[in-house]
Design a protein around this motif. Structure first.
Motif, PDB file in Angstrom:
ATOM      1  N   THR A   1      11.539   1.462   3.032  1.00  6.29           N
ATOM      2  CA  THR A   1      10.528   2.216   3.779  1.00  6.29           C
ATOM      3  C   THR A   1       9.193   1.483   3.832  1.00  6.29           C
ATOM      4  O   THR A   1       8.467   1.566   4.829  1.00  6.29           O
ATOM      5  CB  THR A   1      10.324   3.605   3.164  1.00  6.29           C
ATOM      6  N   SER A   2       8.861   0.745   2.774  1.00  7.01           N
ATOM      7  CA  SER A   2       7.574   0.051   2.758  1.00  7.01           C
ATOM      8  C   SER A   2       7.526  -1.088   3.772  1.00  7.01           C
ATOM      9  O   SER A   2       6.441  -1.560   4.129  1.00  7.01           O
ATOM     10  CB  SER A   2       7.284  -0.493   1.359  1.00  7.01           C
ATOM     11  N   ARG A   3       8.695  -1.525   4.256  1.00  3.94           N
ATOM     12  CA  ARG A   3       8.752  -2.612   5.242  1.00  3.94           C
ATOM     13  C   ARG A   3       8.979  -2.091   6.653  1.00  3.94           C
ATOM     14  O   ARG A   3       9.195  -2.885   7.574  1.00  3.94           O
ATOM     15  CB  ARG A   3       9.872  -3.589   4.866  1.00  3.94           C
ATOM     16  N   THR A   4       8.974  -0.793   6.834  1.00  7.16           N
ATOM     17  CA  THR A   4       9.206  -0.195   8.148  1.00  7.16           C
ATOM     18  C   THR A   4       8.038   0.706   8.508  1.00  7.16           C
ATOM     19  O   THR A   4       7.061   0.827   7.754  1.00  7.16           O
ATOM     20  CB  THR A   4      10.507   0.630   8.133  1.00  7.16           C
ATOM     21  N   ARG A   5       8.143   1.384   9.643  1.00 10.19           N
ATOM     22  CA  ARG A   5       7.086   2.291  10.053  1.00 10.19           C
ATOM     23  C   ARG A   5       7.067   3.576   9.245  1.00 10.19           C
ATOM     24  O   ARG A   5       6.261   4.465   9.498  1.00 10.19           O
ATOM     25  CB  ARG A   5       7.218   2.605  11.543  1.00 10.19           C
ATOM     26  N   PHE A   6       7.957   3.694   8.253  1.00  9.14           N
ATOM     27  CA  PHE A   6       7.891   4.823   7.332  1.00  9.14           C
ATOM     28  C   PHE A   6       6.834   4.602   6.248  1.00  9.14           C
ATOM     29  O   PHE A   6       6.530   5.524   5.492  1.00  9.14           O
ATOM     30  CB  PHE A   6       9.254   5.071   6.677  1.00  9.14           C
ATOM     31  N   ALA A   7       6.287   3.407   6.140  1.00  5.54           N
ATOM     32  CA  ALA A   7       5.217   3.158   5.168  1.00  5.54           C
ATOM     33  C   ALA A   7       4.088   4.148   5.409  1.00  5.54           C
ATOM     34  O   ALA A   7       3.681   4.389   6.546  1.00  5.54           O
ATOM     35  CB  ALA A   7       4.710   1.729   5.299  1.00  5.54           C
TER      36      ALA A   7
ATOM     37  N   ALA B   1      14.949   9.374  -4.746  1.00 10.50           N
ATOM     38  CA  ALA B   1      15.238   8.763  -3.451  1.00 10.50           C
ATOM     39  C   ALA B   1      14.019   8.023  -2.907  1.00 10.50           C
ATOM     40  O   ALA B   1      14.156   6.958  -2.291  1.00 10.50           O
ATOM     41  CB  ALA B   1      15.698   9.837  -2.463  1.00 10.50           C
ATOM     42  N   ASP B   2      12.821   8.592  -3.133  1.00  9.49           N
ATOM     43  CA  ASP B   2      11.595   7.908  -2.696  1.00  9.49           C
ATOM     44  C   ASP B   2      11.519   6.506  -3.285  1.00  9.49           C
ATOM     45  O   ASP B   2      11.202   5.534  -2.587  1.00  9.49           O
ATOM     46  CB  ASP B   2      10.359   8.713  -3.125  1.00  9.49           C
ATOM     47  N   HIS B   3      11.804   6.397  -4.586  1.00 14.19           N
ATOM     48  CA  HIS B   3      11.687   5.099  -5.258  1.00 14.19           C
ATOM     49  C   HIS B   3      12.833   4.167  -4.882  1.00 14.19           C
ATOM     50  O   HIS B   3      12.626   2.953  -4.744  1.00 14.19           O
ATOM     51  CB  HIS B   3      11.637   5.309  -6.772  1.00 14.19           C
ATOM     52  N   ILE B   4      14.032   4.715  -4.710  1.00 11.08           N
ATOM     53  CA  ILE B   4      15.167   3.879  -4.316  1.00 11.08           C
ATOM     54  C   ILE B   4      14.956   3.312  -2.918  1.00 11.08           C
ATOM     55  O   ILE B   4      15.273   2.147  -2.645  1.00 11.08           O
ATOM     56  CB  ILE B   4      16.469   4.703  -4.397  1.00 11.08           C
ATOM     57  N   LEU B   5      14.420   4.141  -2.031  1.00 10.88           N
ATOM     58  CA  LEU B   5      14.226   3.725  -0.642  1.00 10.88           C
ATOM     59  C   LEU B   5      12.943   2.922  -0.426  1.00 10.88           C
ATOM     60  O   LEU B   5      12.744   2.352   0.653  1.00 10.88           O
ATOM     61  CB  LEU B   5      14.201   4.956   0.271  1.00 10.88           C
ATOM     62  N   ALA B   6      12.059   2.893  -1.428  1.00  7.38           N
ATOM     63  CA  ALA B   6      10.750   2.267  -1.259  1.00  7.38           C
ATOM     64  C   ALA B   6      10.811   0.823  -0.748  1.00  7.38           C
ATOM     65  O   ALA B   6      10.028   0.446   0.136  1.00  7.38           O
ATOM     66  CB  ALA B   6       9.954   2.334  -2.560  1.00  7.38           C
TER      67      ALA B   6
ATOM     68  N   ALA C   1       0.820  -1.214   0.000  1.00 10.09           N
ATOM     69  CA  ALA C   1       0.000   0.000   0.000  1.00 10.09           C
ATOM     70  C   ALA C   1       0.855   1.265   0.000  1.00 10.09           C
ATOM     71  O   ALA C   1       0.353   2.346  -0.321  1.00 10.09           O
ATOM     72  CB  ALA C   1      -0.926   0.007   1.209  1.00 10.09           C
ATOM     73  N   HIS C   2       2.130   1.145   0.358  1.00 10.94           N
ATOM     74  CA  HIS C   2       3.010   2.322   0.423  1.00 10.94           C
ATOM     75  C   HIS C   2       3.155   2.956  -0.950  1.00 10.94           C
ATOM     76  O   HIS C   2       3.337   2.278  -1.966  1.00 10.94           O
ATOM     77  CB  HIS C   2       4.383   1.902   0.954  1.00 10.94           C
ATOM     78  N   VAL C   3       3.079   4.293  -0.990  1.00 13.42           N
ATOM     79  CA  VAL C   3       3.238   5.053  -2.235  1.00 13.42           C
ATOM     80  C   VAL C   3       4.504   5.897  -2.105  1.00 13.42           C
ATOM     81  O   VAL C   3       4.585   6.757  -1.220  1.00 13.42           O
ATOM     82  CB  VAL C   3       2.025   5.967  -2.498  1.00 13.42           C
ATOM     83  N   PRO C   4       5.512   5.692  -2.950  1.00 10.30           N
ATOM     84  CA  PRO C   4       6.778   6.425  -2.805  1.00 10.30           C
ATOM     85  C   PRO C   4       6.689   7.864  -3.302  1.00 10.30           C
ATOM     86  O   PRO C   4       7.023   8.173  -4.442  1.00 10.30           O
ATOM     87  CB  PRO C   4       7.755   5.596  -3.661  1.00 10.30           C
ATOM     88  N   LEU C   5       6.222   8.756  -2.412  1.00  9.61           N
ATOM     89  CA  LEU C   5       6.074  10.163  -2.799  1.00  9.61           C
ATOM     90  C   LEU C   5       6.465  11.154  -1.706  1.00  9.61           C
ATOM     91  O   LEU C   5       6.466  12.370  -1.934  1.00  9.61           O
ATOM     92  CB  LEU C   5       4.633  10.441  -3.239  1.00  9.61           C
ATOM     93  N   ASP C   6       6.812  10.675  -0.525  1.00  8.28           N
ATOM     94  CA  ASP C   6       6.924  11.556   0.638  1.00  8.28           C
ATOM     95  C   ASP C   6       8.011  12.619   0.493  1.00  8.28           C
ATOM     96  O   ASP C   6       7.748  13.815   0.684  1.00  8.28           O
ATOM     97  CB  ASP C   6       7.176  10.718   1.892  1.00  8.28           C
ATOM     98  N   LEU C   7       9.239  12.213   0.202  1.00  3.73           N
ATOM     99  CA  LEU C   7      10.339  13.162   0.140  1.00  3.73           C
ATOM    100  C   LEU C   7      10.177  14.122  -1.039  1.00  3.73           C
ATOM    101  O   LEU C   7      10.304  15.342  -0.892  1.00  3.73           O
ATOM    102  CB  LEU C   7      11.672  12.418   0.027  1.00  3.73           C
ATOM    103  N   GLY C   8       9.885  13.575  -2.205  1.00  6.05           N
ATOM    104  CA  GLY C   8       9.766  14.415  -3.395  1.00  6.05           C
ATOM    105  C   GLY C   8       8.641  15.427  -3.288  1.00  6.05           C
ATOM    106  O   GLY C   8       8.831  16.612  -3.579  1.00  6.05           O
ATOM    107  N   THR C   9       7.490  14.976  -2.851  1.00  4.24           N
ATOM    108  CA  THR C   9       6.355  15.882  -2.752  1.00  4.24           C
ATOM    109  C   THR C   9       6.535  16.856  -1.599  1.00  4.24           C
ATOM    110  O   THR C   9       6.157  18.033  -1.700  1.00  4.24           O
ATOM    111  CB  THR C   9       5.051  15.092  -2.589  1.00  4.24           C
TER     112      THR C   9
END
Length: 368
Positions: A350-356, A342-347, A287-295
């Motif tokens: 991050t999707s497996r941690t509480r950063f999701a 970076a969002d996509h590289i870290l996805a 469900a994680h969407v890699p957009l946090d840092l960029g947006t």
């Protein structure tokens, strides 16, 4: 060289058309705002809408960072159940005013990075695949369907399913005309539930509960619309994401003033069980969407730039301001691009941690 000249000329024509549209809309918009924005808010409530506790604290105070429409918005958090909600909440008139132009139109601003990442066809097909273990549904209702892009993509995964849609906006009828859904129901699910009772095998709510006035009423209405044994598919913002703390008001998933509720996963699971569902699957990773840092960086930089030309501003920007905004936007684009990369590289991490930043829940409606 001629191609470049044509592209520049085309861009200039588009910008001129946008400026004319904004100028045409400005008088009506300013007349509406002359009455003030306080009328767009209900009285502040003193208790949590989820559990009734009166132990509240302010979680966020912000402005409209996407469209830059006037107004200040507050999210309060319950100290007992951790539910976060807009308080004072927007009235229906206020929600209509601030949702206008959010996805398209001359005032959408930087809404593309905020909304677009959640609504691409590849992601929609991945969401539809999550229902494959539960069999091929005969009928599927997508709530908050908008232009019905999700049903259009989901049909690639479920070709024998009849897809319908519900939305309060007129776009749902466009979805029918375009053949993306078979039936389009305009209105809220709570209003339409008696007429649609027991019709569907699957009901999907993709980042819909956050925008509803009463999420519990929506879940109860979904229970009425589903057939016994049918499944409810929910994706929602995870307010416990660590990105919320790191980015503060620049966290894209706050989306103020459009999001009225941020529901902790534990609250939703208990609420579903109380309403007569059995939770069948829970997932944060997919469900994680890699957009946090960029947006987040894009919103922060946009806040510092000279104002764009928008109908709710009293006067258009000068030529110098437009030039400065364009130049600074180009200059900052490498930084925004690096953050999005970076969002996509870290996805995968991050999707497996509480950063999701989101969760997915599939729940089965119990037999009566």
């Amino acid at each position: 060289m001629p191609f470049i000249q044509q592209a520049i000329q085309h861009a200039a024509i588009q910008q001129a058309a946008i400026r004319q549209t904004v100028a045409d809309r400005r008088p009506a918009c300013l007349r509406e705002l002359a009455q003030g924005t306080d009328r767009f808010h209900e009285p502040r409530r003193t208790d949590c809408p989820w559990c009734g506790s009166e132990r509240l604290r302010i979680r966020l105070r912000t402005t409209d960072l996407v469209q830059h429409k006037p107004g200040t918005f507050v999210l309060e958090e319950c100290l007992d159940c951790s539910h976060s909600f807009q308080n004072p909440r927007l009235t229906p008139e206020g929600r209509a005013f601030y949702r206008r132009d959010a996805h398209d139109g001359p005032g959408c601003g930087d809404a593309g990075p905020v909304f677009g990442a959640r609504y691409d066809a590849r992601r929609h097909r991945a969401i539809a695949k999550a229902m494959l273990p539960f069999g091929e549904p005969e009928s599927w209702l997508d709530v908050g369907t908008g232009h019905a892009r999700f049903p259009e993509a989901a049909r690639d995964i479920h070709p024998y399913t009849a897809f319908d849609g519900v939305d309060e906006g007129a776009a749902v009828h466009e979805g029918v005309r375009a053949g993306r859904i078979e039936e389009g129901h305009r209105g809220s699910l709570t209003e339409l539930a008696p007429r649609l009772a027991g019709r569907y095998d699957v009901l999907s709510m993709l980042h819909h509960l956050e925008r509803t006035a009463d999420p519990c009423e929506e879940l109860a209405a979904a229970h009425a619309v589903l057939r016994p044994g049918g499944h409810l598919l929910i994706e929602a913002v995870d307010p416990d994401s660590r990105y919320a703390r790191v980015l503060g008001r620049w966290w894209a998933s706050y989306v103020q003033p459009l999001h009225l509720h941020l529901i902790p996963l534990g609250n939703l699971l208990r609420g579903l069980e109380d309403l007569g569902y059995t939770v069948a699957a829970v997932d944060r990773r997919d469900a994680h969407v890699p957009l946090d840092l960029g947006t987040g960086i894009a919103l922060a930089l946009d806040h510092c730039l000279p104002a764009a030309d928008q109908p709710w501003r009293s006067r258009p920007p000068s030529g110098l301001q437009r030039t400065a905004r364009t130049a600074l936007s180009w200059a900052s684009s490498p930084l925004v691009g690096a953050a999005r990369a970076a969002d996509h590289i870290l996805a995968p991490l991050t999707s497996r941690t509480r950063f999701a930043n989101a969760y997915r829940v599939i729940a089965r409606r119990n037999e009566d």
